[in-house]
Design a protein around this motif. Structure first.
Motif, PDB file in Angstrom:
ATOM      1  N   ARG A   1       0.835  -1.207   0.000  1.00  0.00           N
ATOM      2  CA  ARG A   1       0.000   0.000   0.000  1.00  0.00           C
ATOM      3  C   ARG A   1       0.876   1.267   0.000  1.00  0.00           C
ATOM      4  O   ARG A   1       0.635   2.207  -0.747  1.00  0.00           O
ATOM      5  CB  ARG A   1      -0.884  -0.008   1.262  1.00  0.00           C
ATOM      6  N   PHE A   2       1.881   1.278   0.848  1.00  0.00           N
ATOM      7  CA  PHE A   2       2.676   2.498   1.003  1.00  0.00           C
ATOM      8  C   PHE A   2       3.511   2.777  -0.250  1.00  0.00           C
ATOM      9  O   PHE A   2       3.628   3.917  -0.694  1.00  0.00           O
ATOM     10  CB  PHE A   2       3.589   2.392   2.236  1.00  0.00           C
ATOM     11  N   ALA A   3       4.050   1.730  -0.830  1.00  0.00           N
ATOM     12  CA  ALA A   3       4.865   1.911  -2.036  1.00  0.00           C
ATOM     13  C   ALA A   3       4.014   2.427  -3.195  1.00  0.00           C
ATOM     14  O   ALA A   3       4.480   3.213  -4.024  1.00  0.00           O
ATOM     15  CB  ALA A   3       5.548   0.602  -2.416  1.00  0.00           C
ATOM     16  N   ARG A   4       2.775   1.997  -3.242  1.00  0.00           N
ATOM     17  CA  ARG A   4       1.885   2.513  -4.300  1.00  0.00           C
ATOM     18  C   ARG A   4       1.566   3.979  -4.059  1.00  0.00           C
ATOM     19  O   ARG A   4       1.482   4.771  -4.989  1.00  0.00           O
ATOM     20  CB  ARG A   4       0.581   1.710  -4.347  1.00  0.00           C
ATOM     21  N   ASP A   5       1.356   4.348  -2.770  1.00  0.00           N
ATOM     22  CA  ASP A   5       1.029   5.755  -2.471  1.00  0.00           C
ATOM     23  C   ASP A   5       2.240   6.670  -2.646  1.00  0.00           C
ATOM     24  O   ASP A   5       2.090   7.833  -2.997  1.00  0.00           O
ATOM     25  CB  ASP A   5       0.498   5.877  -1.036  1.00  0.00           C
TER      26      ASP A   5
ATOM     27  N   MET B   1       1.936   8.895   6.419  1.00  0.00           N
ATOM     28  CA  MET B   1       1.059   7.801   6.867  1.00  0.00           C
ATOM     29  C   MET B   1      -0.410   8.229   6.786  1.00  0.00           C
ATOM     30  O   MET B   1      -1.266   7.467   6.333  1.00  0.00           O
ATOM     31  CB  MET B   1       1.407   7.377   8.285  1.00  0.00           C
ATOM     32  N   ALA B   2      -0.675   9.451   7.227  1.00  0.00           N
ATOM     33  CA  ALA B   2      -2.052   9.953   7.194  1.00  0.00           C
ATOM     34  C   ALA B   2      -2.577   9.951   5.765  1.00  0.00           C
ATOM     35  O   ALA B   2      -3.721   9.541   5.501  1.00  0.00           O
ATOM     36  CB  ALA B   2      -2.103  11.362   7.784  1.00  0.00           C
ATOM     37  N   ALA B   3      -1.744  10.388   4.829  1.00  0.00           N
ATOM     38  CA  ALA B   3      -2.164  10.446   3.430  1.00  0.00           C
ATOM     39  C   ALA B   3      -2.458   9.049   2.898  1.00  0.00           C
ATOM     40  O   ALA B   3      -3.411   8.842   2.130  1.00  0.00           O
ATOM     41  CB  ALA B   3      -1.082  11.132   2.589  1.00  0.00           C
ATOM     42  N   SER B   4      -1.640   8.091   3.321  1.00  0.00           N
ATOM     43  CA  SER B   4      -1.842   6.728   2.855  1.00  0.00           C
ATOM     44  C   SER B   4      -3.121   6.133   3.461  1.00  0.00           C
ATOM     45  O   SER B   4      -3.908   5.481   2.766  1.00  0.00           O
ATOM     46  CB  SER B   4      -0.624   5.871   3.211  1.00  0.00           C
TER      47      SER B   4
ATOM     48  N   GLY C   1       5.075  18.613  -3.094  1.00  0.00           N
ATOM     49  CA  GLY C   1       4.833  17.710  -4.225  1.00  0.00           C
ATOM     50  C   GLY C   1       4.636  16.261  -3.797  1.00  0.00           C
ATOM     51  O   GLY C   1       4.688  15.348  -4.616  1.00  0.00           O
ATOM     52  N   THR C   2       4.410  16.036  -2.518  1.00  0.00           N
ATOM     53  CA  THR C   2       4.307  14.684  -1.972  1.00  0.00           C
ATOM     54  C   THR C   2       2.859  14.248  -1.809  1.00  0.00           C
ATOM     55  O   THR C   2       2.558  13.054  -1.792  1.00  0.00           O
ATOM     56  CB  THR C   2       4.983  14.637  -0.577  1.00  0.00           C
ATOM     57  N   PHE C   3       1.958  15.211  -1.672  1.00  0.00           N
ATOM     58  CA  PHE C   3       0.592  14.884  -1.246  1.00  0.00           C
ATOM     59  C   PHE C   3      -0.438  15.163  -2.339  1.00  0.00           C
ATOM     60  O   PHE C   3      -0.317  16.134  -3.080  1.00  0.00           O
ATOM     61  CB  PHE C   3       0.234  15.692   0.009  1.00  0.00           C
ATOM     62  N   ARG C   4      -1.446  14.322  -2.363  1.00  0.00           N
ATOM     63  CA  ARG C   4      -2.538  14.520  -3.314  1.00  0.00           C
ATOM     64  C   ARG C   4      -3.464  15.636  -2.842  1.00  0.00           C
ATOM     65  O   ARG C   4      -3.641  15.856  -1.642  1.00  0.00           O
ATOM     66  CB  ARG C   4      -3.325  13.214  -3.452  1.00  0.00           C
ATOM     67  N   ASN C   5      -4.079  16.301  -3.791  1.00  0.00           N
ATOM     68  CA  ASN C   5      -4.941  17.442  -3.447  1.00  0.00           C
ATOM     69  C   ASN C   5      -6.147  17.049  -2.606  1.00  0.00           C
ATOM     70  O   ASN C   5      -6.552  17.805  -1.728  1.00  0.00           O
ATOM     71  CB  ASN C   5      -5.424  18.164  -4.713  1.00  0.00           C
ATOM     72  N   ASP C   6      -6.711  15.852  -2.851  1.00  0.00           N
ATOM     73  CA  ASP C   6      -7.892  15.479  -2.065  1.00  0.00           C
ATOM     74  C   ASP C   6      -7.529  15.338  -0.590  1.00  0.00           C
ATOM     75  O   ASP C   6      -8.303  15.694   0.291  1.00  0.00           O
ATOM     76  CB  ASP C   6      -8.572  14.208  -2.607  1.00  0.00           C
ATOM     77  N   PHE C   7      -6.320  14.864  -0.320  1.00  0.00           N
ATOM     78  CA  PHE C   7      -5.864  14.757   1.071  1.00  0.00           C
ATOM     79  C   PHE C   7      -5.679  16.150   1.686  1.00  0.00           C
ATOM     80  O   PHE C   7      -6.123  16.417   2.809  1.00  0.00           O
ATOM     81  CB  PHE C   7      -4.554  13.963   1.120  1.00  0.00           C
ATOM     82  N   LEU C   8      -5.069  17.057   0.926  1.00  0.00           N
ATOM     83  CA  LEU C   8      -4.847  18.408   1.454  1.00  0.00           C
ATOM     84  C   LEU C   8      -6.172  19.123   1.695  1.00  0.00           C
ATOM     85  O   LEU C   8      -6.331  19.846   2.683  1.00  0.00           O
ATOM     86  CB  LEU C   8      -3.957  19.216   0.497  1.00  0.00           C
TER      87      LEU C   8
END
Lengths: 462, 462
Positions: free
Chosen positions: A216-220, B18-21, B76-83
């Protein structure tokens, strides 16, 4: 957002009682104080200076707010005329300092303040607090950088640092002296330091199996680092390889694995073998867990194939030497040079400058402490620069990148023997100029004479 | 006034990855984390809990501001839906905790958080930072209080503490565990702690003679403490007596003299004799200068007539043991109890409660760690109290005076042998309930089985 408490009352009470007494006595002549470290901490052969930016920001903005004055009044210790005068207080002095990222040694002034006596005295506590801690951590970080022998290391200290401010300043000081990044996101935001970090054990424990967590983490986060010691490190390495193999088809790679417990040197070798056997020689090994410069040196001495390190507790607390004994002493006032003779805590008189002499290839050879007023030795580089005049900065705040470059360039130029993780003997030579020596002898004799019993009785009679 | 930086980004980056995942995986089931200390630091036989007020204040106010989110986006690490989801983030969980001023031991949860997994995980770094440092200093201060044998001691640490926040929290934690006052004026203002302090060497050096300095200061602050070691301590004592005699006619007294260097035990005896001979048996002796609990015990063992102590560097940095290794571990989620098996870092599963059993005179006899769900032993006092429900405090912030009283009452009830300044053996008994033991064995076996190679292959196939 909350308001930060105003820093004017961030002071030992005695700074204010002394100020009140000077005010009552009309004693506000120009005085010079110097900040220096009497002795290097255990196993240190040099210091990396840090904290100046905080000092200048504080001096520029120092004001007593109405609620500060109301609090002081509530103590019943201070006269109203003094409190009224504090209302208009601001810092108008001159500051000379070693810039952040410079290398310093024992008994060298890192910072010199010349201002009306009350101002110069009142700022003592904040200046010491800022310079002591930040210099402590920058110095520790330089030692970790030396132990890493060119490998990257990351500040992992926030959870063990001494509070909120310490964690921010630790990240900044560590970056100055060579850390590649910090795990502290707020430090990244405030100071522009690269941030790093991936997963904790709790993430792995949140899935039904380690493999499911890794997948899961590697995909994210393609290219990420997987923490492999939650259950069994060697099995963890196999699981990481399995996931890397499985996801290769999707174009997803695993960048590294992290070891955080156990015999790191042995585990790194075993994990390297597993990863190589599984066909992933490019997956790097990151080690963390109770590391400091001594353990990193041991791990690398053992030939362990560790590519990068996370250093937490010991970096941010400077665990083997957790304080820096910087002091801030009156060295001159309108009546001339001043000294203190207290046992093992004597001071050297007069406003001073430090000159550094370099030899072949720019390697530092010795320093000379001289009087600020004397014609300095022409070949030496003066280390104290004027950074504030009349209460205003003479230079804009320095970009952190420039401070870091200065520090790394300086670390290249310290004599190789000073890079030992233990104290070397003899220490780096710090000499006094002939004029300073003469003044020292003269002033000590004068002060000792003035405070002999007979003199005291004379004084009582005046 | 400057704005304090918002604390939401005061976190290790991995909490956010971790939260984002978890967010991407839709894994936001209820999870429970516990904060505990695996091993007591060197020479410690107990801990004094502190830091909870900061924790609750943080949890109540935790929000991501637009500039925090902009910074995260810039990585550049996080997806917009998470933010976008973080924009609405706030803490809605339950917290059980030992109140500040409680006594704790190794492997006991000091704090338990039950919340949606992402919330419970994200707060880890701040919680550890606050509890680790404040508990460290409160514990150190309790040791100093024990060494002082009823004498007063004052926190003199601001200049050597690890930054601004540390100095404030050190003053507060020290006061909880028995310090009579702090030199830190801002801590006095913010927390209502008594403040103390008089003069520095620079004050004495600012006059033509020590006597002139003493005379001026005693007139400005009747009843004050005079610092007598700037030049020669014994002469300083005579000068203090001379000034006391001279000013007696004006109705001005000298309250105490302070020794700050040299052999404090011997000097205290000599100074006491001088003051008595000069007719001032009521002038007290205050000692400071590189003190800690070990040196204070030595000084008092030597029969030195010291009435009060100033303790700086060693108090605020906990110099002999400068970090507390608190950890924050997942113990339960919607699938049941969780454990980690890592070498020497294994955890115990399930949400827990700690019961304390007292014997004659209320002296603590042993603790029992049980599952939070089980019927607790009726005679034991449960130490974890619910302090937050659904993200709101269940109790108003406690007055510092009440926390201090709790702490001092608790310190009266720890077994006498735990007051040793060295580690005692056996340690204070901390037992597991039978139900906890059973769950521990069961969970470890299950997790070990699930993560054996064969299981991993099964897992890959799913």
């Amino acid at each position: 957002m909350t308001q930060a408490p105003n820093r004017a009352l961030f002071t030992d009470l005695y700074e204010l009682t002394m100020a009140a007494s000077y005010f009552a006595a009309g004693m506000n002549d120009t005085a010079t104080f110097e900040l220096f470290i009497r002795e290097l901490p255990r196993n240190r052969n040099f210091l990396v200076v840090a904290g100046l930016e905080d000092v200048l920001d504080y001096l520029e903005s120092l004001r007593f707010e109405p609620d500060d004055l109301a609090y002081l009044q509530s103590l019943g210790t201070f006269r109203n005329d003094f409190l009224e005068w504090l209302e208009t207080f601001h810092f108008t002095g001159d500051v000379w300092a070693m810039l952040e990222g410079e290398i310093a040694f024992a008994e060298e002034p890192l910072l010199r303040v010349t201002a009306p006596r009350i101002q110069a005295q009142l700022v003592e506590t904040f200046l010491l607090n800022a310079v002591n801690y930040q210099t402590l951590v920058a110095t520790k970080a330089a030692r970790v950088a030396i132990a890493c022998r060119g490998r990257r290391f990351v500040d992992f200290s926030p959870r063990r640092d001494h509070g909120f401010d310490a964690a921010l300043k630790a990240a900044r000081a560590a970056y100055i002296a060579g850390a590649a990044a910090t795990s502290n996101v707020l430090a990244g935001k405030l100071y522009g330091i690269p941030v790093a970090g991936t997963m904790a054990h709790s993430y792995v424990m949140s899935f039904d199996s380690e493999v499911a967590a890794f997948r899961r983490f590697a995909r994210d986060f393609p290219g990420t680092t997987l923490l492999i010691d939650t259950y069994d490190t060697i099995e963890g390495a196999r699981h990481a390889a399995a996931v890397a193999r499985e996801l290769a088809a999707e174009g997803i790679t695993v960048g590294a694995v992290r070891l955080d417990s156990g015999n790191l040197a042995q585990l790194a070798k075993d994990v390297r073998r597993v990863l190589d056997e599984e066909g992933f020689p490019e997956i790097r090994i990151f080690a963390s867990g109770d590391l400091d410069e001594y353990r990193i040196a041991e791990i690398l001495d053992a030939g362990a194939p560790v590519d990068a390190f996370g250093v937490g507790t010991q970096l941010g607390t400077s665990g083997d030497a957790p304080w820096l004994g910087g002091v801030y002493k009156l060295v001159e006032d309108s009546r001339g040079p001043r000294v203190k003779l207290a046992e093992r805590k004597a001071t050297a008189p007069g406003a001073k400058q430090v000159y550094r002499f370099a030899g072949a290839g720019g390697v530092f050879e010795f320093d000379m402490v001289a009087l600020a007023g004397e014609q300095g030795p022409l070949e030496g580089r003066p280390l104290l620069r004027q950074v504030m005049e009349g209460g205003r900065r003479t230079l804009p705040p320095e970009p952190l990148s420039r401070i870091r470059e200065r520090c790394l360039a300086n670390l290249e130029r310290i004599p190789e023997r000073l890079k030992s993780l233990e104290t070397v003997s003899p220490p780096y030579p710090v000499r006094h100029s002939a004029e300073l020596e003469r003044l020292l002898a003269e002033t000590r004799a004068r002060v000792a004479a003035a405070n002999r019993p007979a003199a005291a009785h004379r004084s009582e009679a005046t």
